[in-house]
Scaffold this active site. Sequence first.
Site, PDB file in Angstrom:
ATOM      1  N   GLY A 148      66.788  44.223 -41.188  1.00  0.00           N
ATOM      2  CA  GLY A 148      67.279  42.854 -41.357  1.00  0.00           C
ATOM      3  C   GLY A 148      66.298  41.966 -42.090  1.00  0.00           C
ATOM      4  O   GLY A 148      66.119  40.789 -41.758  1.00  0.00           O
ATOM      5  N   ALA A 149      65.659  42.514 -43.129  1.00  0.00           N
ATOM      6  CA  ALA A 149      64.564  41.801 -43.795  1.00  0.00           C
ATOM      7  C   ALA A 149      64.974  41.104 -45.084  1.00  0.00           C
ATOM      8  O   ALA A 149      64.115  40.625 -45.816  1.00  0.00           O
ATOM      9  CB  ALA A 149      63.416  42.763 -44.077  1.00  0.00           C
ATOM     10  N   ASN A 150      66.263  41.037 -45.359  1.00  0.00           N
ATOM     11  CA  ASN A 150      66.685  40.405 -46.600  1.00  0.00           C
ATOM     12  C   ASN A 150      66.742  38.881 -46.497  1.00  0.00           C
ATOM     13  O   ASN A 150      66.947  38.177 -47.493  1.00  0.00           O
ATOM     14  CB  ASN A 150      68.056  40.931 -47.039  1.00  0.00           C
ATOM     15  CG  ASN A 150      69.128  40.707 -46.007  1.00  0.00           C
ATOM     16  OD1 ASN A 150      69.195  41.460 -45.033  1.00  0.00           O
ATOM     17  ND2 ASN A 150      69.980  39.691 -46.191  1.00  0.00           N
TER      18      ASN A 150
ATOM     19  N   GLY B  60      65.655  35.171 -43.689  1.00  0.00           N
ATOM     20  CA  GLY B  60      65.103  34.604 -42.472  1.00  0.00           C
ATOM     21  C   GLY B  60      63.720  35.107 -42.097  1.00  0.00           C
ATOM     22  O   GLY B  60      62.835  35.297 -42.933  1.00  0.00           O
ATOM     23  N   ILE B  61      63.524  35.338 -40.803  1.00  0.00           N
ATOM     24  CA  ILE B  61      62.226  35.752 -40.288  1.00  0.00           C
ATOM     25  C   ILE B  61      61.819  37.111 -40.835  1.00  0.00           C
ATOM     26  O   ILE B  61      60.649  37.338 -41.155  1.00  0.00           O
ATOM     27  CB  ILE B  61      62.249  35.783 -38.744  1.00  0.00           C
ATOM     28  CG1 ILE B  61      62.482  34.373 -38.181  1.00  0.00           C
ATOM     29  CG2 ILE B  61      60.939  36.343 -38.191  1.00  0.00           C
ATOM     30  CD1 ILE B  61      62.691  34.330 -36.684  1.00  0.00           C
ATOM     31  N   GLY B  62      62.783  38.020 -40.973  1.00  0.00           N
ATOM     32  CA  GLY B  62      62.477  39.343 -41.509  1.00  0.00           C
ATOM     33  C   GLY B  62      61.937  39.279 -42.924  1.00  0.00           C
ATOM     34  O   GLY B  62      60.972  39.977 -43.273  1.00  0.00           O
TER      35      GLY B  62
ATOM     36  N   TYR C 214      73.399  37.177 -25.821  1.00  0.00           N
ATOM     37  CA  TYR C 214      72.185  37.360 -26.615  1.00  0.00           C
ATOM     38  C   TYR C 214      70.967  37.552 -25.700  1.00  0.00           C
ATOM     39  O   TYR C 214      70.156  38.462 -25.910  1.00  0.00           O
ATOM     40  CB  TYR C 214      71.996  36.133 -27.514  1.00  0.00           C
ATOM     41  CG  TYR C 214      70.735  36.127 -28.340  1.00  0.00           C
ATOM     42  CD1 TYR C 214      70.667  36.818 -29.543  1.00  0.00           C
ATOM     43  CD2 TYR C 214      69.610  35.406 -27.931  1.00  0.00           C
ATOM     44  CE1 TYR C 214      69.509  36.798 -30.315  1.00  0.00           C
ATOM     45  CE2 TYR C 214      68.454  35.382 -28.688  1.00  0.00           C
ATOM     46  CZ  TYR C 214      68.413  36.083 -29.884  1.00  0.00           C
ATOM     47  OH  TYR C 214      67.261  36.058 -30.642  1.00  0.00           O
TER      48      TYR C 214
END
Length: 239
Positions: free
Chosen positions: A8-10, A12-14, A162
Amino acid sequence: MKTAFITGANKGIGFETARQLAQLGYFVYIGSRDPSKGSEAAEKLKAAGCTNVDCIKIDVTDSHSIQSAVKKLERKIPCLDVLINNAGIAGTQPQNISACKTKLLREVFETNFFGAVQTTQQFIGLLKKAAAPRIVNVSSQLGSLTVQSSSQNPNYRVYDAYSCSKTALNAFTVLLAKEFQGTHFKINSVAPGYTATDLNQFRGTQTPAQAAQVIVKYATSDNDRPTGGYFKKEGELAW
């Protein structure tokens, strides 16, 4: 050159974690469910001077996609130094546990918990080949049973699904760290804090770049640092 893979690095935080690790000299593989978005993220980092990045398609809810990502990495590198399980979803709100549909619970757990578990299981072979492998599970303070049982914050109640998924992720961290106790593995849960991302409609109080710092800290920890812990930027969190 050490290597890191971030799910999920595309964005935000990633994405910011990828930037900071690349700036530290790691070769960073951006894991993205959408390959076009992964490529776009990689090109953005390259344009900013971080040429030591690449993107690999991965859907953490699909075991075949994870296996494919591992095979691609095995053709590129002899070992993996860092795995960061960052991919996550908030799920639709509200999520009051007394009324939350099990379908929603399953959807959230599929990414936030089972996704991290099966990704780690598939990548563990590459990690074992590294001299000092690191696994960082991106959790949340909402995953703390201590926080949940003591807090009066009404906003927490809309994130029950969550929160449960992050508590389960923390349990995975503890059990995995115990399994690899006595080795060079360092495996920890990290809570980046309330960050302005699309996960919370950008209502967070800090930037993704600020949030990424604590993830990078434990991704690059030396052998004297703890394993099987739960941390925020201010220090250790109570489970």
